[in-house]
Scaffold this motif. Structure first.
Motif, mmCIF file in Angstrom:
data_model
loop_
_atom_site.group_PDB
_atom_site.id
_atom_site.type_symbol
_atom_site.label_atom_id
_atom_site.label_comp_id
_atom_site.label_asym_id
_atom_site.label_seq_id
_atom_site.Cartn_x
_atom_site.Cartn_y
_atom_site.Cartn_z
ATOM 1 N N SER A 289 49.559 -0.297 39.181
ATOM 2 C CA SER A 289 51.003 -0.164 39.396
ATOM 3 C C SER A 289 51.737 -1.423 38.984
ATOM 4 C CB SER A 289 51.290 0.162 40.865
ATOM 5 O OG SER A 289 50.851 -0.882 41.713
ATOM 6 N N ARG A 290 51.122 -2.597 39.213
ATOM 7 C CA ARG A 290 51.763 -3.856 38.803
ATOM 8 C C ARG A 290 51.939 -3.911 37.292
ATOM 9 N NH1 ARG A 290 48.744 -8.890 41.423
ATOM 10 N NH2 ARG A 290 46.932 -7.653 40.806
ATOM 11 N N ALA A 291 50.911 -3.474 36.563
ATOM 12 C CA ALA A 291 50.983 -3.497 35.103
ATOM 13 C C ALA A 291 52.072 -2.561 34.592
ATOM 14 C CB ALA A 291 49.631 -3.117 34.508
ATOM 15 N N VAL A 292 52.136 -1.351 35.163
ATOM 16 C CA VAL A 292 53.137 -0.372 34.721
ATOM 17 C C VAL A 292 54.541 -0.848 35.061
ATOM 18 C CG1 VAL A 292 54.002 1.970 35.086
ATOM 19 C CG2 VAL A 292 51.545 1.574 34.876
ATOM 20 N N ILE A 293 54.727 -1.348 36.282
ATOM 21 C CA ILE A 293 56.049 -1.822 36.704
ATOM 22 C C ILE A 293 56.516 -2.975 35.820
ATOM 23 C CG2 ILE A 293 57.276 -3.027 38.557
ATOM 24 C CD1 ILE A 293 55.631 -1.382 40.552
ATOM 25 N N ALA A 294 55.609 -3.899 35.510
ATOM 26 C CA ALA A 294 55.970 -5.051 34.677
ATOM 27 C C ALA A 294 56.439 -4.606 33.295
ATOM 28 C CB ALA A 294 54.788 -5.997 34.557
ATOM 29 N N LEU A 295 55.735 -3.664 32.687
ATOM 30 C CA LEU A 295 56.114 -3.184 31.350
ATOM 31 C C LEU A 295 57.444 -2.429 31.385
ATOM 32 C CD1 LEU A 295 52.663 -1.969 29.987
ATOM 33 C CD2 LEU A 295 53.971 -3.975 29.250
ATOM 34 N N VAL A 296 57.632 -1.604 32.403
ATOM 35 C CA VAL A 296 58.889 -0.840 32.516
ATOM 36 C C VAL A 296 60.071 -1.781 32.731
ATOM 37 C CG1 VAL A 296 60.160 0.799 33.956
ATOM 38 C CG2 VAL A 296 57.782 1.259 33.341
ATOM 39 N N LEU A 297 59.907 -2.756 33.624
ATOM 40 C CA LEU A 297 60.985 -3.700 33.892
ATOM 41 C C LEU A 297 61.303 -4.549 32.667
ATOM 42 C CD1 LEU A 297 60.102 -4.896 37.505
ATOM 43 C CD2 LEU A 297 61.896 -3.304 36.803
ATOM 44 N N ALA A 298 60.262 -4.906 31.899
ATOM 45 C CA ALA A 298 60.485 -5.680 30.679
ATOM 46 C C ALA A 298 61.315 -4.892 29.680
ATOM 47 C CB ALA A 298 59.150 -6.073 30.060
ATOM 48 N N ALA A 299 61.058 -3.588 29.610
ATOM 49 C CA ALA A 299 61.804 -2.753 28.669
ATOM 50 C C ALA A 299 63.244 -2.521 29.128
ATOM 51 C CB ALA A 299 61.094 -1.409 28.486
ATOM 52 N N ILE A 300 63.447 -2.460 30.454
ATOM 53 C CA ILE A 300 64.800 -2.177 30.976
ATOM 54 C C ILE A 300 65.633 -3.449 31.064
ATOM 55 C CG2 ILE A 300 66.093 -1.297 32.957
ATOM 56 C CD1 ILE A 300 63.741 0.498 33.590
ATOM 57 N N PHE A 301 64.996 -4.564 31.492
ATOM 58 C CA PHE A 301 65.728 -5.817 31.691
ATOM 59 C C PHE A 301 65.113 -6.939 30.862
ATOM 60 C CE2 PHE A 301 65.825 -3.482 35.798
ATOM 61 C CZ PHE A 301 67.181 -3.165 35.816
#
Length: 245
Positions: free
Chosen positions: A194-206
């Motif tokens: 979940s940490r890996a997925v959240i980090a990638l999603v947040l990087a793409a959004i912000f």
């Protein structure tokens, strides 16, 4: 009134005014910060139209806002305790009601109030009187403090609400991982994944949180940092294994 790009919108120096400000006004702002204006502590919010909106808080108002964040933190900490106990055992963190792990006594709502219930029960189950680990109290207290410090840090440097929520998510993951690791010497795959997925999603959004404008570059930076982190963990685990053998 409005003057030169600054608009005074509220005066909430009382505790109830600050409470209403925290619940209804601040979540509408894209950026926020605590500043001093003519010797008065103020909350500076950006309304997204190049207009700074100043809320006069005073010391009491800021104390109320930080207290609200702390209360949110200890409430989340109570849920993290559920995750810390159940995840390593493969149990659901959502559906099964809270219960004493020793006598299976169902925990009532008034026995589940963060911090207060532990102190009122003197660290013991109300049914079997067996001791409850201090970890429950520490997780709630630590999460509340970290949320409060995170809020004040962002307010001091005039951060934005994206960072507020991202930091909150990082605190939740970090506390959960740390206490599970200390107690069981393992980190569940649900948390690492979940940490890996959240980090990638947040990087793409912000992407601006990574200091770049490109979403792709932000995602690359995030993936690289995550990879380096896991390599360091693997090396550290190998060293510990060699030492203890």
């Amino acid at each position: 009134k409005q003057k030169g790009g600054i608009r005074f919108v509220q005066n909430v120096q009382t505790w109830h005014g600050a409470l209403a400000c925290g619940l209804f006004y601040l979540p509408q702002k894209s950026r926020f910060g605590i500043i001093q204006l003519n010797g008065m502590l103020c909350f500076d919010g950006d309304n997204g139209a190049n207009m700074n909106e100043i809320v006069l808080l005073g010391t009491n108002g800021i104390i109320v806002l930080v207290t609200m964040v702390f209360l949110l933190g200890i409430t989340i900490g109570s849920f993290l305790n559920v995750c810390i106990w159940r995840m390593p055992r493969g149990e659901s963190v959502v559906f099964a009601p809270s219960h004493c792990p020793k006598c299976n006594h169902g925990i009532t709502w008034y026995e589940n109030i963060p911090l207060i219930s532990y102190l009122a029960l003197r660290g013991r189950c109300s049914s079997c009187k067996e001791p409850i680990t201090i970890r429950y109290f520490l997780v709630e207290l630590l999460t509340g403090i970290l949320f409060g410090v995170h809020f004040l840090t962002l307010a001091h440097r005039q951060g934005d609400f994206a960072e507020l929520f991202i930091g909150g998510a990082v605190i939740m993951l970090a506390v959960t991982v740390a206490f599970i690791d200390v107690e069981h010497r393992l980190i569940p795959n649900q948390l690492t994944g979940s940490r890996a997925v959240i980090a990638l999603v947040l990087a793409a959004i912000f992407p601006r949180l990574w200091g770049v404008d490109s979403r792709v570059m932000a995602a690359v930076f995030s993936a690289a940092c995550g990879g380096i982190f896991f390599i360091i963990l693997a090396v550290f685990a190998k060293i510990c294994k060699i030492i203890t053998e």
